[in-house]
Design an enzyme around this catalytic site. Structure first.
Site, PDB file in Angstrom:
ATOM      1  N   ASP A   8       0.862  -1.182   0.000  1.00  0.00           N
ATOM      2  CA  ASP A   8       0.000   0.000   0.000  1.00  0.00           C
ATOM      3  C   ASP A   8       0.899   1.233   0.000  1.00  0.00           C
ATOM      4  O   ASP A   8       2.130   1.120  -0.071  1.00  0.00           O
ATOM      5  CB  ASP A   8      -0.935  -0.037   1.206  1.00  0.00           C
ATOM      6  CG  ASP A   8      -2.246   0.706   0.959  1.00  0.00           C
ATOM      7  OD1 ASP A   8      -2.343   1.433  -0.053  1.00  0.00           O
ATOM      8  OD2 ASP A   8      -3.168   0.562   1.775  1.00  0.00           O
ATOM      9  N   GLU A  10      -0.082   4.651   1.809  1.00  0.00           N
ATOM     10  CA  GLU A  10      -0.230   5.653   2.862  1.00  0.00           C
ATOM     11  C   GLU A  10       0.754   5.464   4.007  1.00  0.00           C
ATOM     12  O   GLU A  10       1.115   6.423   4.697  1.00  0.00           O
ATOM     13  CB  GLU A  10      -1.669   5.637   3.407  1.00  0.00           C
ATOM     14  CG  GLU A  10      -2.710   6.189   2.453  1.00  0.00           C
ATOM     15  CD  GLU A  10      -3.268   5.133   1.504  1.00  0.00           C
ATOM     16  OE1 GLU A  10      -4.226   5.431   0.779  1.00  0.00           O
ATOM     17  OE2 GLU A  10      -2.735   3.998   1.499  1.00  0.00           O
ATOM     18  N   HIS A  60      -2.352  -0.256  -3.983  1.00  0.00           N
ATOM     19  CA  HIS A  60      -2.837   1.081  -3.645  1.00  0.00           C
ATOM     20  C   HIS A  60      -3.605   1.712  -4.797  1.00  0.00           C
ATOM     21  O   HIS A  60      -3.159   1.697  -5.952  1.00  0.00           O
ATOM     22  CB  HIS A  60      -1.660   1.995  -3.291  1.00  0.00           C
ATOM     23  CG  HIS A  60      -2.074   3.434  -3.087  1.00  0.00           C
ATOM     24  ND1 HIS A  60      -2.782   3.849  -1.990  1.00  0.00           N
ATOM     25  CD2 HIS A  60      -1.906   4.537  -3.866  1.00  0.00           C
ATOM     26  CE1 HIS A  60      -3.016   5.151  -2.070  1.00  0.00           C
ATOM     27  NE2 HIS A  60      -2.505   5.589  -3.206  1.00  0.00           N
ATOM     28  N   HIS A 104      -1.728   1.191   6.450  1.00  0.00           N
ATOM     29  CA  HIS A 104      -2.246   2.262   7.303  1.00  0.00           C
ATOM     30  C   HIS A 104      -3.354   1.719   8.198  1.00  0.00           C
ATOM     31  O   HIS A 104      -3.905   0.637   7.943  1.00  0.00           O
ATOM     32  CB  HIS A 104      -2.802   3.402   6.445  1.00  0.00           C
ATOM     33  CG  HIS A 104      -3.847   2.930   5.472  1.00  0.00           C
ATOM     34  ND1 HIS A 104      -5.165   2.741   5.822  1.00  0.00           N
ATOM     35  CD2 HIS A 104      -3.753   2.561   4.167  1.00  0.00           C
ATOM     36  CE1 HIS A 104      -5.846   2.304   4.786  1.00  0.00           C
ATOM     37  NE2 HIS A 104      -4.995   2.169   3.762  1.00  0.00           N
ATOM     38  N   HIS A 115      -8.014   5.132   6.890  1.00  0.00           N
ATOM     39  CA  HIS A 115      -9.282   4.885   6.219  1.00  0.00           C
ATOM     40  C   HIS A 115      -9.404   3.377   6.030  1.00  0.00           C
ATOM     41  O   HIS A 115      -8.482   2.637   6.342  1.00  0.00           O
ATOM     42  CB  HIS A 115      -9.359   5.606   4.868  1.00  0.00           C
ATOM     43  CG  HIS A 115      -8.409   5.085   3.850  1.00  0.00           C
ATOM     44  ND1 HIS A 115      -7.083   5.467   3.793  1.00  0.00           N
ATOM     45  CD2 HIS A 115      -8.565   4.173   2.840  1.00  0.00           C
ATOM     46  CE1 HIS A 115      -6.474   4.852   2.801  1.00  0.00           C
ATOM     47  NE2 HIS A 115      -7.344   4.041   2.211  1.00  0.00           N
ATOM     48  N   GLU A 134      -8.123  -2.589   6.595  1.00  0.00           N
ATOM     49  CA  GLU A 134      -7.352  -3.321   5.598  1.00  0.00           C
ATOM     50  C   GLU A 134      -6.359  -4.292   6.244  1.00  0.00           C
ATOM     51  O   GLU A 134      -6.106  -5.378   5.729  1.00  0.00           O
ATOM     52  CB  GLU A 134      -6.644  -2.325   4.678  1.00  0.00           C
ATOM     53  CG  GLU A 134      -7.642  -1.507   3.877  1.00  0.00           C
ATOM     54  CD  GLU A 134      -7.030  -0.345   3.126  1.00  0.00           C
ATOM     55  OE1 GLU A 134      -5.887  -0.471   2.637  1.00  0.00           O
ATOM     56  OE2 GLU A 134      -7.702   0.702   3.007  1.00  0.00           O
TER      57      GLU A 134
END
Length: 282
Positions: A8, A10, A60, A104, A115, A134
């Protein structure tokens, strides 16, 4: 030793703002290079531990962030969308371990860019009544496939979330959240050294020395996945999918076994994306 990387953005070293992680953002091009450097540090660690086969899944946004030419040549890259298994596309029982890079924390957590999947559309997610994002959903799905998560990198909030799911997973905090869009950053060289060393140590540990292929996962018990959407119209549309029920006007749920339930969730996100002009993952 076959190692799978889910990457990912972030939670990558140095990144704190949407402009760092979204195409068209002022610092996106720099951000995708920072992303590659974190991944390459993890790949070097895997190679030091004896990895002979490395798969990297760009997980991502639109999943076209990692430039193939910027990736360590020892790794194969899964790039683009739409993928049936999304952030875990290509993960198979034959893999020995999962390494999550740049992750994240879930929606509502006090982490950098926190998020859950669709940041503008998903308010909350629960797996068997437990709040999940996630990190938790990737961990549970990988476990159902029969592959342990060995390492996770991200901010300190993401690392704490992983520790709540599985304290045996090695974590590397590359930054310390001071809010959703601010962090105390570890120097890039220090962070990448920490990533490389943590991956090498974790993959050399006894639990990843045995192939998951020799220890197939037990048949998964049915789980219940529930999602609260920002939009009641998304929830109402999803009720047209067999097996999906509602608990209120914005919350839908379904029962099933992982990893199939994870794949179904991907369908929900694609439906939501078609209704809201948002990418399936963000």
């Amino acid at each position: 030793m076959r190692i799978y990387f889910s990457v990912d953005m972030e939670g990558v070293t140095g990144l704190v703002d949407a402009d760092d992680v979204q195409p068209g953002g002022r610092d996106y091009e720099r951000g995708r290079l920072m992303m590659a450097e974190d991944v390459n540090a993890a790949i070097r660690g895997a190679l030091a531990a004896g990895a002979t086969d490395i798969t990297v899944n760009d997980a991502h946004g639109r999943m076209r962030n990692l430039l193939p030419e910027s990736l360590h040549p020892a790794a194969r890259l899964i790039r683009g969308r739409t993928k049936q298994m999304g952030m875990l596309e290509g993960l198979a029982p034959e893999h020995d371990a999962v390494v999550c890079v740049g992750y994240h924390s879930r929606a509502g957590a006090p982490g950098v860019l926190s998020h859950s999947f669709m940041g503008h559309e998903i308010e909350d997610i629960w797996l068997d009544g437990r709040p999940v994002g996630e990190i938790g959903l990737a961990h549970a799905t990988a476990a159902a496939i029969g592959v342990p998560v060995a390492v996770l990198t991200g901010d300190d909030s993401a690392c704490a979330e992983m520790a709540e799911w599985d304290g045996s997973v090695a974590t590397v905090a590359v930054k310390y959240a001071h809010g959703r869009f601010a962090a105390d950053l570890r120097p890039a060289g220090e962070a990448r050294t920490a990533i490389e060393e943590a991956v090498a140590a974790a993959l050399s540990a006894p639990r990843t020395a045995q192939s998951a292929a020799t220890e197939p996962a037990e048949p998964a018990e049915p789980s219940v996945l529930a999602v609260r959407w920002q939009s009641a119209s998304v929830a109402a549309t999803l009720l047209g999918i067999p097996g999906v029920t509602s608990t209120d006007t914005r919350t839908v749920q379904a029962q099933g076994a992982l990893p199939g339930l994870y794949r179904l969730f991907g369908v929900w996100m694609r439906v939501a994306a078609s209704l809201t002009d948002q990418p399936p993952y963000c």
